[in-house]
Write an enzyme that holds these catalytic residues in place. Structure first.
Site, PDB file in Angstrom:
ATOM      1  N   LYS A  69       0.791  -1.239   0.000  1.00 43.47           N
ATOM      2  CA  LYS A  69       0.000   0.000   0.000  1.00 43.47           C
ATOM      3  C   LYS A  69       0.823   1.289   0.000  1.00 43.47           C
ATOM      4  CE  LYS A  69      -3.365  -1.161  -0.634  1.00 43.47           C
ATOM      5  NZ  LYS A  69      -3.647  -1.836  -1.937  1.00 43.47           N
ATOM      6  N   GLY A  71       2.018   2.525  -2.655  1.00 38.55           N
ATOM      7  CA  GLY A  71       1.908   3.145  -3.970  1.00 38.55           C
ATOM      8  C   GLY A  71       2.709   2.374  -5.003  1.00 38.55           C
ATOM      9  N   THR A  73       1.810   0.012  -7.272  1.00 38.29           N
ATOM     10  CA  THR A  73       1.218  -0.100  -8.602  1.00 38.29           C
ATOM     11  C   THR A  73       1.383   1.207  -9.376  1.00 38.29           C
ATOM     12  OG1 THR A  73      -0.418  -1.442  -7.481  1.00 38.29           O
ATOM     13  CG2 THR A  73      -0.920  -0.810  -9.747  1.00 38.29           C
ATOM     14  N   THR A 158       8.679  -6.071  -5.691  1.00 33.04           N
ATOM     15  CA  THR A 158       8.780  -6.907  -4.479  1.00 33.04           C
ATOM     16  C   THR A 158       8.275  -6.127  -3.279  1.00 33.04           C
ATOM     17  OG1 THR A 158      10.172  -8.322  -3.122  1.00 33.04           O
ATOM     18  CG2 THR A 158      11.184  -6.287  -3.863  1.00 33.04           C
ATOM     19  N   HIS A 159       7.653  -6.867  -2.341  1.00 36.34           N
ATOM     20  CA  HIS A 159       7.326  -6.291  -1.033  1.00 36.34           C
ATOM     21  C   HIS A 159       8.313  -6.805   0.015  1.00 36.34           C
ATOM     22  CE1 HIS A 159       3.753  -4.283  -2.237  1.00 36.34           C
ATOM     23  NE2 HIS A 159       2.938  -5.304  -2.265  1.00 36.34           N
ATOM     24  N   ARG A 180       5.352   5.535   2.477  1.00 39.50           N
ATOM     25  CA  ARG A 180       4.085   6.256   2.635  1.00 39.50           C
ATOM     26  C   ARG A 180       3.760   6.393   4.122  1.00 39.50           C
ATOM     27  NH1 ARG A 180      -1.853   4.446   0.110  1.00 39.50           N
ATOM     28  NH2 ARG A 180      -2.809   6.501   0.312  1.00 39.50           N
ATOM     29  N   SER A 188      -5.433   2.071   4.009  1.00 33.97           N
ATOM     30  CA  SER A 188      -5.416   1.449   2.692  1.00 33.97           C
ATOM     31  C   SER A 188      -5.269  -0.076   2.796  1.00 33.97           C
ATOM     32  CB  SER A 188      -4.255   2.043   1.878  1.00 33.97           C
ATOM     33  OG  SER A 188      -4.257   1.539   0.572  1.00 33.97           O
TER      34      SER A 188
END
Ligand code: A3P
Length: 362
Positions: A69, A71, A73, A158-159, A180, A188
């Site tokens: 979440k 951002g 994308t 990747t996260h 963020r 979100s």
């Protein structure tokens, strides 16, 4: 079990596991913790961890690294367009983003395939997999192999934090880290966890805030993820973006990306990309990471349709500061305490922290 990254895998047990399963009904196979770090992940991670840690990156790779979440994308769409479609005319630009910019660890969430079994033929990921790696076995990882075989230059999502990816990543290729405001991330992520059947969060918002401040959400701890990146911020191959800055001044941030990526786009091209990747346009195209598709006339739905109808889909609101509409004073106090404990001692000009300091909140 010990991973090559040096982490020990500890499955969640007892009352903690029961609570997670009750609130997150999508986590049917439970969750695992990786020590040190207390990283919380899906158990499927064990099957791919060493391959991801030993992944051979190329100089031309660009990796977008984020916590959920942040951002992701939006950044992927901006960077993919800068790299592949500066005049907004690439024929693949309407395909789902994760088939153009693959998600290296996404296989950890998929149920393991039995020998010889294949994913559903209309699954957009499988369509991309068959096109890019026709001779590979999908049981060895649809997404990981998609990344392995993807034509250069690859834009990889990747996260995972720095400690779980290749230790030579930054010395090999460019990494864009997006951060963020944690309070907006909570709002979100709560929405995301409700709409996505993979998580199927059915608990309260209040409990979700508690999960966050306890560092008990999947991919957590947030602060350690950010800390590991912030410690590397002076590396020439790392570029930091704050969602809040991108929102306030997209052209300014995209110009910085143009310099970092050496894409040499013109002002007119950059203006076009700002508009093309605005929240309004991306929501209208709706080709983000989450989708439903049809297989032999049957709808395969990754999303909880009822929640989407009531509260919106993946492209929810796309604003900074929405937490102010959702948080009670008590939640705000909890988040501030968490922030002070975990991020205050970093040399981190974090947007939210600055805002709080200005308002005399911390
Ligand atoms: P909200 O839930 O606050 O709306 P990720 O891609 O890391 O999962 O992040 C998703 C968040 O980014 C969501 O936040 C989503 O709406 C927002 N987002 C996606 N595209 C965006 C855009 N073009 N502009 C601003 N925010 C965007």
């Amino acid at each position: 079990m010990k991973l090559q990254s040096g982490h020990e895998v500890v499955p969640l047990e007892g009352s903690e596991k029961e609570k997670q399963l009750k609130d997150f009904q999508g986590y049917k196979d439970g969750l695992i913790r990786l020590m040190p770090g207390r990283w919380l992940l899906a158990p499927g991670f064990q099957n791919f961890a060493d391959r991801i840690y030993n992944f051979q990156h190329k100089k031309s790779d660009v990796v977008v690294m984020t916590w959920p979440k942040f951002g992701t994308t939006w950044t992927q769409e901006i960077v993919w367009t800068m790299m592949n479609s500066p005049n907004l005319d690439h024929p693949d630009s309407n395909l789902p983003i994760l088939t153009r910019s693959p998600f290296i660890e996404n296989d950890i969430f998929a149920p393991a395939l039995k020998p010889g079994e294949v994913p559903l033929s209309n699954d957009p990921f499988y369509v991309a997999f068959k096109k890019v790696c026709p001779n590979r076995n999908p049981a060895d990882g649809v997404h990981l192999q998609l990344v392995e075989e993807f034509p250069d230059p690859r834009l990889i999502k990747t996260h995972l934090p720095f400690s779980l990816v290749s230790p030579t990543l930054l010395d090999t290729c460019k990494v864009i880290y997006v951060a963020r405001n944690p309070k907006d991330v909570i709002v979100s992520f709560h929405h995301h966890s409700r709409i996505l059947k993979l998580h199927d969060y059915v608990g309260s918002f209040e409990d979700f805030v508690q999960y966050f401040v306890n560092d008990d959400l999947i991919y957590g701890p947030y602060w350690l993820h950010l800390k590991e990146a912030w410690e590397r911020k002076n590396h020439k191959n790392l570029h930091f973006i704050f969602y809040e800055d991108l929102k306030a001044n997209p052209l300014g941030e995209i110009k910085k990306l143009n310099a970092f990526l050496n894409t040499k786009l013109t002002d007119a091209q950059l203006d076009g990309i700002v508009k093309y990747t605005s929240f309004k346009e991306m929501r209208a195209r709706d080709n983000g990471p989450v989708f439903n598709f049809e297989h032999k006339g049957v709808k395969v739905e990754a999303l909880n349709a009822e929640v989407v109808k009531k509260d919106g889909g993946f492209f929810r609101k796309g604003e900074s500061g929405d937490w102010k509409n959702k948080f009670t004073n008590e939640m705000d106090a909890k988040a501030n305490q968490w922030l002070q404990k975990n991020l205050n001692n970093l040399d981190l000009e974090f947007k939210y922290e600055i805002e709080c300091r200005k308002n005399g909140k911390i």
